[in-house]
Design a protein around this motif. Structure first.
Motif, mmCIF file in Angstrom:
data_model
loop_
_atom_site.group_PDB
_atom_site.id
_atom_site.type_symbol
_atom_site.label_atom_id
_atom_site.label_comp_id
_atom_site.label_asym_id
_atom_site.label_seq_id
_atom_site.Cartn_x
_atom_site.Cartn_y
_atom_site.Cartn_z
ATOM 1 N N GLN A 1 0.828 -1.201 0.000
ATOM 2 C CA GLN A 1 0.000 0.000 0.000
ATOM 3 C C GLN A 1 0.865 1.254 0.000
ATOM 4 O O GLN A 1 0.600 2.197 -0.750
ATOM 5 N N ALA A 2 1.941 1.241 0.823
ATOM 6 C CA ALA A 2 2.810 2.418 0.919
ATOM 7 C C ALA A 2 3.519 2.659 -0.404
ATOM 8 O O ALA A 2 3.607 3.792 -0.879
ATOM 9 N N GLN A 3 3.972 1.572 -1.040
ATOM 10 C CA GLN A 3 4.670 1.706 -2.322
ATOM 11 C C GLN A 3 3.729 2.226 -3.402
ATOM 12 O O GLN A 3 4.071 3.102 -4.190
ATOM 13 N N PHE A 4 2.525 1.683 -3.390
ATOM 14 C CA PHE A 4 1.496 2.082 -4.361
ATOM 15 C C PHE A 4 1.197 3.577 -4.210
ATOM 16 O O PHE A 4 1.164 4.318 -5.192
ATOM 17 N N CYS A 5 1.023 4.014 -2.959
ATOM 18 C CA CYS A 5 0.669 5.422 -2.731
ATOM 19 C C CYS A 5 1.833 6.343 -3.061
ATOM 20 O O CYS A 5 1.612 7.457 -3.539
ATOM 21 N N ALA A 6 3.057 5.869 -2.830
ATOM 22 C CA ALA A 6 4.216 6.683 -3.206
ATOM 23 C C ALA A 6 4.228 6.912 -4.708
ATOM 24 O O ALA A 6 4.560 7.993 -5.184
ATOM 25 N N GLU A 7 3.842 5.877 -5.468
ATOM 26 C CA GLU A 7 3.765 6.038 -6.925
ATOM 27 C C GLU A 7 2.601 6.939 -7.318
ATOM 28 O O GLU A 7 2.695 7.692 -8.290
ATOM 29 N N LEU A 8 1.517 6.844 -6.558
ATOM 30 C CA LEU A 8 0.339 7.655 -6.896
ATOM 31 C C LEU A 8 0.598 9.137 -6.688
ATOM 32 O O LEU A 8 0.052 9.977 -7.395
ATOM 33 N N ILE A 9 1.471 9.465 -5.702
ATOM 34 C CA ILE A 9 1.741 10.872 -5.410
ATOM 35 C C ILE A 9 2.328 11.575 -6.635
ATOM 36 O O ILE A 9 2.050 12.749 -6.874
ATOM 37 N N ALA A 10 3.073 10.824 -7.454
ATOM 38 C CA ALA A 10 3.598 11.415 -8.691
ATOM 39 C C ALA A 10 2.467 11.826 -9.632
ATOM 40 O O ALA A 10 2.584 12.778 -10.388
ATOM 41 N N LEU A 11 1.359 11.066 -9.583
ATOM 42 C CA LEU A 11 0.224 11.364 -10.451
ATOM 43 C C LEU A 11 -0.758 12.344 -9.807
ATOM 44 O O LEU A 11 -1.361 13.169 -10.472
ATOM 45 N N ILE A 12 -0.935 12.191 -8.479
ATOM 46 C CA ILE A 12 -1.883 13.056 -7.768
ATOM 47 C C ILE A 12 -1.102 13.757 -6.649
ATOM 48 O O ILE A 12 -1.036 13.248 -5.534
ATOM 49 N N PRO A 13 -0.508 14.933 -6.901
ATOM 50 C CA PRO A 13 0.330 15.575 -5.885
ATOM 51 C C PRO A 13 -0.431 15.925 -4.605
ATOM 52 O O PRO A 13 0.157 15.952 -3.533
ATOM 53 N N ASP A 14 -1.757 16.144 -4.715
ATOM 54 C CA ASP A 14 -2.542 16.505 -3.535
ATOM 55 C C ASP A 14 -2.539 15.432 -2.462
ATOM 56 O O ASP A 14 -2.845 15.691 -1.308
ATOM 57 N N LEU A 15 -2.207 14.215 -2.864
ATOM 58 C CA LEU A 15 -2.297 13.091 -1.935
ATOM 59 C C LEU A 15 -1.377 13.262 -0.725
ATOM 60 O O LEU A 15 -1.603 12.656 0.317
ATOM 61 N N THR A 16 -0.358 14.104 -0.847
ATOM 62 C CA THR A 16 0.515 14.352 0.315
ATOM 63 C C THR A 16 -0.253 15.034 1.436
ATOM 64 O O THR A 16 0.144 14.964 2.590
ATOM 65 N N GLN A 17 -1.354 15.699 1.083
ATOM 66 C CA GLN A 17 -2.163 16.379 2.110
ATOM 67 C C GLN A 17 -3.241 15.460 2.678
ATOM 68 O O GLN A 17 -4.116 15.915 3.397
ATOM 69 N N TRP A 18 -3.166 14.180 2.339
ATOM 70 C CA TRP A 18 -4.179 13.234 2.838
ATOM 71 C C TRP A 18 -3.513 12.274 3.798
ATOM 72 O O TRP A 18 -2.320 12.025 3.722
ATOM 73 N N ARG A 19 -4.315 11.731 4.720
ATOM 74 C CA ARG A 19 -3.734 10.803 5.696
ATOM 75 C C ARG A 19 -4.598 9.544 5.830
ATOM 76 O O ARG A 19 -5.776 9.552 5.504
ATOM 77 N N LEU A 20 -3.966 8.493 6.336
ATOM 78 C CA LEU A 20 -4.667 7.217 6.523
ATOM 79 C C LEU A 20 -5.785 7.367 7.543
ATOM 80 O O LEU A 20 -5.624 8.058 8.542
ATOM 81 N N LEU A 21 -6.866 6.714 7.264
ATOM 82 C CA LEU A 21 -8.050 6.835 8.109
ATOM 83 C C LEU A 21 -8.097 5.646 9.078
ATOM 84 O O LEU A 21 -7.801 4.527 8.708
ATOM 85 N N ASP A 22 -8.490 5.952 10.304
ATOM 86 C CA ASP A 22 -8.551 4.922 11.334
ATOM 87 C C ASP A 22 -9.945 4.285 11.336
ATOM 88 O O ASP A 22 -10.950 4.977 11.434
ATOM 89 N N PHE A 23 -9.988 2.943 11.231
ATOM 90 C CA PHE A 23 -11.283 2.254 11.215
ATOM 91 C C PHE A 23 -11.783 1.895 12.604
ATOM 92 O O PHE A 23 -12.809 1.254 12.732
ATOM 93 N N PHE A 24 -11.016 2.257 13.650
ATOM 94 C CA PHE A 24 -11.402 1.796 14.990
ATOM 95 C C PHE A 24 -12.824 2.185 15.398
ATOM 96 O O PHE A 24 -13.555 1.344 15.906
ATOM 97 N N PRO A 25 -13.248 3.446 15.182
ATOM 98 C CA PRO A 25 -14.612 3.806 15.601
ATOM 99 C C PRO A 25 -15.683 2.974 14.910
ATOM 100 O O PRO A 25 -16.745 2.736 15.464
ATOM 101 N N SER A 26 -15.392 2.521 13.677
ATOM 102 C CA SER A 26 -16.430 1.791 12.957
ATOM 103 C C SER A 26 -16.642 0.388 13.507
ATOM 104 O O SER A 26 -17.678 -0.211 13.268
ATOM 105 N N ILE A 27 -15.675 -0.157 14.254
ATOM 106 C CA ILE A 27 -15.856 -1.499 14.815
ATOM 107 C C ILE A 27 -17.029 -1.489 15.784
ATOM 108 O O ILE A 27 -17.976 -2.275 15.655
ATOM 109 N N ASN A 28 -16.978 -0.555 16.741
ATOM 110 C CA ASN A 28 -18.083 -0.465 17.691
ATOM 111 C C ASN A 28 -19.349 0.044 17.005
ATOM 112 O O ASN A 28 -20.447 -0.397 17.323
ATOM 113 N N GLY A 29 -19.167 0.928 16.026
ATOM 114 C CA GLY A 29 -20.314 1.488 15.316
ATOM 115 C C GLY A 29 -21.127 0.418 14.609
ATOM 116 O O GLY A 29 -22.346 0.369 14.728
#
Lengths: 146, 334
Positions: B192-220
């Protein structure tokens, strides 16, 4: 002295040490209500944190005082640290080992080596009830039911 | 490459029957009002002239089933992601030569989601158990006895299909990583990290995005009664016990199962889930053609940190529509 008498003495002593309406007294009462009915082998710190948060008390300012009071002043709980690995197993960590990790040294458990940063991310505090907690629960039940 | 196992089937019907479980293929054929039957042979014979449909189905199934799911959100809320560079990119022909970098080969779109599928090759480990017929007559007489078990470990080259799916309504970017079909040397986080590093070359905005935590959805997911059927739950009770309960997927609901409910009642109902598996059935949700299974496997560390679960797993076999459904439901709880 029976356990009940010990419990009642403990309650009287706590009454002298802390104010009835202080945050700590409120938390202690909530703890007794929640964990009184079942004898619990341990309380993870996150459960205590949730309890404090749910009562609308600021965790940051109260936390240190609360732990000092519960674990060192009247010793209702002993504070233990455990490492939880990827398979959800618990490993007991002594205070000495903790000091080593804080100093940046690595930790070896069974045959696995954890770097200091990895270990820090996986070690969590637990409150383990002592016999004083048991007496307090018995005394508290008596006071509430009376 | 071990040609005996990994040969690419050129026959469409062979490939379909290899990649799609029979009952799931029937679900999709029924949804498209095509004839179904009792066996693969039967079904394929009746759908002789539906080659286009089967090809599309196969492509979608390969792209959108059994994947690890990661999600990204913008650091400043409400920012949109500009995917126009991807939209104008040329596709590579599907049977490409080996490439370590991701190459765009396919695209799927509906009103809300747009998906871009990428190919890349990785090394995987394969164990092959030698059969008697694999040996030459000479070697057979010299080395083979009827109870011989010879395992061959080989490193093979496999093609992974990783995708990004952009949810334009929730402003979330989902990254699907294809690591469940092979035993790869890298784990899903590395890929996933390698894939996203390659994607940043195509979508520069992705550096301003962060991984989302699924923890709240478990209880939800667990605490919402109408959210599919829970077939797996790992939790910690106030009595200090950790349990991992499983049910046969898609039949019973753990939330209403007797052992679970009565055990929960006995300790005052206070449990902290850290692992959940949910099945959405096709008869309850009309947009589904087949059932969808999603698992979020956290561990107890996540409870203490109250977070730190970044991976979900789409374990069912389905098409683009099913994958979108799972992501849409997931988006409700994060």
């Amino acid at each position: 002295m029976s356990d009940l008498e010990r419990g009642l003495v403990l309650i009287r002593r706590i009454g002298k040490v802390i104010d009835q309406d202080s945050d700590i007294a409120l938390v202690l009462r909530a703890l007794l209500d929640k964990y009184g009915p079942h004898l619990v082998p341990q309380i993870p710190a996150y459960e205590l944190e949730r309890l404090v948060k749910s009562m609308g008390i600021d965790v940051k300012t109260t936390w240190k005082k609360l732990i000092d009071f519960l674990c060192f002043d009247i010793e209702l709980f002993s504070l233990e640290f455990r490492l939880i690995d990827e398979l959800d197993n618990e490993h007991y960590i002594s205070y000495e080992e903790l000091q080593h990790i804080l100093a940046g040294r690595h930790l070896v458990i069974d045959t696995r080596t954890y770097s200091a940063t990895a270990a820090k991310g996986q070690i969590f505090p637990f409150l383990v009830p002592t016999k004083k907690w048991k007496w307090l629960v018995i005394g508290y039940k008596k006071v509430v039911n009376a | 490459m071990n040609a005996m196992v990994n040969e690419v089937s050129t026959d469409l019907s062979d490939a379909v029957s290899k990649h799609i479980p029979f009952h799931i293929a029937c679900d999709f054929l029924k949804a498209a009002q095509k004839p179904v039957g009792r066996s693969w042979k039967d079904v394929l014979a009746r759908n002789m002239n539906a080659a286009d449909f089967l090809t599309d189905l196969l492509t979608e199934v390969i792209c959108f089933s059994r994947k690890s799911v990661f999600a990204y959100e913008a650091k400043n809320k409400g920012a949109t992601l500009d995917l126009s560079r991807l939209a104008s990119m040329a596709y590579v022909p599907t049977p490409i030569t080996q490439s370590k970098n991701h190459k765009l080969f396919n695209k799927n779109e509906n009103a809300r989601f747009s998906a871009y599928n990428f190919l890349c090759t990785k090394r995987a480990n394969e164990t092959y158990i030698l059969k008697e017929s694999d040996l030459t007559p000479d070697a057979r007489t010299k080395h083979w006895t009827p109870d011989s078990v010879i395992k061959l470990n080989s490193r093979i080259v496999v093609t992974l299909i990783n995708s990004i799916v952009y949810d334009s309504e929730n402003k979330l970017l989902f990254v699907l990583v294809d690591d469940l079909r092979y035993s790869l040397e890298e784990n899903s986080f590395d890929i996933q990290a390698q894939f996203c590093a390659e994607l940043i070359a195509l979508i520069p905005d992705l550096t301003q995005w962060r991984l989302l935590d699924f923890f709240p959805s478990i209880n939800g997911i667990y605490s919402k009664q109408t959210e599919g059927l829970v077939h797996r739950l790992g939790f910690e009770c106030i009595t200090g016990v950790t349990r991992d309960e499983r049910l046969k997927p898609g039949q019973l609901d753990l939330r209403e199962e007797k052992y679970h409910t009565e055990g929960k009642a006995a300790i005052g109902g206070d449990i902290q889930p850290f692992k959940v598996g949910v099945t959405w059935q096709k008869d309850k949700f009309t947009t589904l053609k087949s059932e969808v299974e999603l698992e979020i496997n956290g561990n107890r560390q996540a409870l203490h940190k109250q977070g730190g679960v970044f991976k979900a797993t789409l374990t069912s076999v389905g098409t683009f529509g099913e994958a979108c459904f799972a992501m849409q439901r997931l988006g409700l709880y994060v």
